[in-house]
Design an enzyme around this catalytic site. Structure first.
Site, PDB file in Angstrom:
ATOM      1  N   ASP A  17       0.925  -1.231   0.038  1.00  0.00           N
ATOM      2  CA  ASP A  17      -0.042   0.067  -0.035  1.00  0.00           C
ATOM      3  C   ASP A  17       0.908   1.215  -0.082  1.00  0.00           C
ATOM      4  O   ASP A  17       2.022   1.126  -0.014  1.00  0.00           O
ATOM      5  CB  ASP A  17      -0.908  -0.119   1.306  1.00  0.00           C
ATOM      6  CG  ASP A  17      -1.739   1.161   1.243  1.00  0.00           C
ATOM      7  OD1 ASP A  17      -2.669   1.450   0.166  1.00  0.00           O
ATOM      8  OD2 ASP A  17      -1.865   1.870   2.300  1.00  0.00           O
ATOM      9  N   SER A  18       0.149   2.424  -0.209  1.00  0.00           N
ATOM     10  CA  SER A  18       1.015   3.726  -0.125  1.00  0.00           C
ATOM     11  C   SER A  18       1.467   3.701   1.349  1.00  0.00           C
ATOM     12  O   SER A  18       2.481   4.806   1.298  1.00  0.00           O
ATOM     13  CB  SER A  18       0.396   4.805  -0.684  1.00  0.00           C
ATOM     14  OG  SER A  18      -0.907   4.826  -0.032  1.00  0.00           O
ATOM     15  N   CYS A  80      -3.575  -0.744  -2.520  1.00  0.00           N
ATOM     16  CA  CYS A  80      -4.026   0.596  -2.376  1.00  0.00           C
ATOM     17  C   CYS A  80      -4.995   0.830  -3.643  1.00  0.00           C
ATOM     18  O   CYS A  80      -4.497   0.261  -4.823  1.00  0.00           O
ATOM     19  CB  CYS A  80      -2.671   1.094  -2.506  1.00  0.00           C
ATOM     20  SG  CYS A  80      -2.704   2.673  -3.062  1.00  0.00           S
ATOM     21  N   ASN A  81      -5.942   1.405  -3.307  1.00  0.00           N
ATOM     22  CA  ASN A  81      -6.994   1.667  -4.512  1.00  0.00           C
ATOM     23  C   ASN A  81      -6.270   2.309  -5.486  1.00  0.00           C
ATOM     24  O   ASN A  81      -6.743   2.208  -6.645  1.00  0.00           O
ATOM     25  CB  ASN A  81      -8.078   2.240  -4.017  1.00  0.00           C
ATOM     26  CG  ASN A  81      -9.061   1.306  -3.061  1.00  0.00           C
ATOM     27  OD1 ASN A  81     -10.230   0.986  -3.714  1.00  0.00           O
ATOM     28  ND2 ASN A  81      -8.919   1.034  -2.036  1.00  0.00           N
ATOM     29  N   THR A  82      -5.537   3.463  -5.195  1.00  0.00           N
ATOM     30  CA  THR A  82      -5.005   4.199  -6.291  1.00  0.00           C
ATOM     31  C   THR A  82      -4.016   3.385  -7.219  1.00  0.00           C
ATOM     32  O   THR A  82      -4.146   3.569  -8.357  1.00  0.00           O
ATOM     33  CB  THR A  82      -4.137   5.567  -5.711  1.00  0.00           C
ATOM     34  OG1 THR A  82      -5.039   6.151  -4.701  1.00  0.00           O
ATOM     35  CG2 THR A  82      -3.503   6.452  -6.529  1.00  0.00           C
ATOM     36  N   GLU A 159      -5.962   9.526   9.197  1.00  0.00           N
ATOM     37  CA  GLU A 159      -4.303   9.672   9.645  1.00  0.00           C
ATOM     38  C   GLU A 159      -4.473  10.370  11.094  1.00  0.00           C
ATOM     39  O   GLU A 159      -3.499  10.019  11.845  1.00  0.00           O
ATOM     40  CB  GLU A 159      -3.437   9.924   8.560  1.00  0.00           C
ATOM     41  CG  GLU A 159      -3.524   9.334   7.329  1.00  0.00           C
ATOM     42  CD  GLU A 159      -2.165   8.411   6.972  1.00  0.00           C
ATOM     43  OE1 GLU A 159      -1.159   8.890   7.287  1.00  0.00           O
ATOM     44  OE2 GLU A 159      -2.541   7.526   6.324  1.00  0.00           O
ATOM     45  N   CYS A 191     -11.149   3.143  -1.258  1.00  0.00           N
ATOM     46  CA  CYS A 191     -10.043   3.836  -0.510  1.00  0.00           C
ATOM     47  C   CYS A 191      -9.654   3.024   0.705  1.00  0.00           C
ATOM     48  O   CYS A 191     -10.530   2.796   1.394  1.00  0.00           O
ATOM     49  CB  CYS A 191     -10.189   5.312  -0.394  1.00  0.00           C
ATOM     50  SG  CYS A 191      -8.587   6.043   0.600  1.00  0.00           S
ATOM     51  N   HIS A 193      -8.471   3.820   3.371  1.00  0.00           N
ATOM     52  CA  HIS A 193      -8.887   4.539   4.725  1.00  0.00           C
ATOM     53  C   HIS A 193     -10.310   4.638   5.150  1.00  0.00           C
ATOM     54  O   HIS A 193     -10.681   4.677   6.228  1.00  0.00           O
ATOM     55  CB  HIS A 193      -8.306   5.883   4.616  1.00  0.00           C
ATOM     56  CG  HIS A 193      -6.905   6.097   4.652  1.00  0.00           C
ATOM     57  ND1 HIS A 193      -6.012   5.513   3.593  1.00  0.00           N
ATOM     58  CD2 HIS A 193      -6.038   6.624   5.636  1.00  0.00           C
ATOM     59  CE1 HIS A 193      -4.754   5.709   4.079  1.00  0.00           C
ATOM     60  NE2 HIS A 193      -4.768   6.471   5.242  1.00  0.00           N
TER      61      HIS A 193
HETATM   62  N1  DGL Z   1      -4.044   3.880  -0.052  1.00  0.00           N
HETATM   63  C1  DGL Z   1      -4.653   5.001  -0.735  1.00  0.00           C
HETATM   64  C2  DGL Z   1      -5.823   4.347  -1.495  1.00  0.00           C
HETATM   65  O1  DGL Z   1      -6.478   3.415  -1.300  1.00  0.00           O
HETATM   66  C3  DGL Z   1      -5.111   6.165   0.021  1.00  0.00           C
HETATM   67  C4  DGL Z   1      -3.774   7.070   0.489  1.00  0.00           C
HETATM   68  C5  DGL Z   1      -2.996   7.601  -0.602  1.00  0.00           C
HETATM   69  O2  DGL Z   1      -3.555   8.423  -1.144  1.00  0.00           O
HETATM   70  O3  DGL Z   1      -1.921   7.213  -0.888  1.00  0.00           O
HETATM   71  O4  DGL Z   1      -6.393   4.969  -2.605  1.00  0.00           O
END
Ligand code: DGL
Length: 273
Positions: A17-18, A80-82, A159, A191, A193
């Site tokens: 993940d990011s 990570c969704n992104t 966060e 996402c 989070h």
């Molecule tokens: N992990 C990212 C997502 O699921 C959220 C945090 C980010 O912007 O890196 O998109």
């Protein structure tokens, strides 16, 4: 059974993940597959990905994948969704390890859940801009309408640990009100989070709205894929989860405990090439 398969079965699952958010996915995988060893990489030095360009997200995703593959993983989960929205196909093309993202499982669950064929999707700016959920939903059922909206302030609120504060509710109301006007009956939390914001989101969206948590669906897909490939662990006397981060392990432990709901040990700081 081939010896190679038995040996591969004992290898860990890699998850990246990011940053910290992917722990929501790790938690569901631990719940679904308690016998598996896991390696989690959180690119905490370079989070957020959600505001970056596709080129940068893909470069980071390749570095993360390369690190996990070098640890001999049997399957990669892009939590990570992104990164899943932007880089999944490129990762699949470049690496030979099986790869699972979070978009398809979430889209599938949403299409299953909707009754009026109107689905809302919320995510980072990059996820929404990529159109990934819209494409995935359309591919499953072209008769479903998808309405999307980015919610960039949700990540810093989580966060900060402001999960159920008035300010979080007000931000949620601002972002989500027009989705209510669009008469959606299902909302994808697109996402890592957002599952932690279920309470304010439910408060805004009201009863009768189905919230889709991609993490839960993804864990089921991980089980199915490993099962199909004969790679599910059937025994493990001491299942182990190792964490790697690119920034402070102390910060990761402190915030991550909120995500996992338990203490996090075994965190190592690394530099990615
Ligand atoms: N992990 C990212 C997502 O699921 C959220 C945090 C980010 O912007 O890196 O998109």
């Amino acid at each position: 059974m081939a010896l190679e398969m038995i040996l591969s079965r004992d290898k860990p699952i890699g998850i990246f993940d990011s940053g910290i958010g992917g722990l929501t996915v790790l938690k569901e995988i631990q719940r679904e597959l308690p016998l598996e060893d896991l390696i989690y990489l959180g690119d905490t030095a370079r989070v957020p990905y959600g505001t970056r360009s596709p080129e940068t997200v893909t470069r980071y995703s390749f570095e993360n994948t390369g690190f996990l593959v070098s640890h001999g993983i049997k399957l990669l989960v892009v939590a990570c969704n992104t990164a899943s929205s932007i880089s999944l196909e490129a990762i699949k093309a470049a690496f030979s390890v099986p790869v699972i993202g979070v978009i398809e499982p979430g889209a599938r669950a949403a299409v299953r859940a909707t009754r009026n064929k109107r689905i809302g999707v919320i995510g980072t700016e990059a996820t929404i801009k990529s159109g990934s959920y819209q494409r995935a939903i359309r591919a499953i059922n072209s008769g479903v309408r998808t309405i999307t909206t980015p919610c960039p302030l949700f990540v810093p609120l989580v966060e900060e640990g402001w999960l159920n504060e008035e300010v979080t509710y007000l931000v949620a109301k601002k972002y989500l009100s027009h989705l209510i006007e669009e008469d959606i009956d299902t909302l994808v939390l697109g996402c890592t989070h957002y599952p932690l914001l279920k309470i304010p989101i439910e408060r805004v969206m009201g009863d009768g709205m189905t919230l889709i948590d991609s993490a839960v669906e993804t864990a089921t897909v991980v089980r199915n894929v490993l099962d199909e490939k004969g790679l599910l662990r059937v025994e493990n006397k001491d299942p182990c989860t190792r964490f790697f981060v690119t920034d402070s392990p102390e910060k990761f432990a402190a915030v991550g405990e909120r995500f996992l709901g338990k203490r996090i040990d075994n965190i190592h700081k690394i530099e990615l090439a």
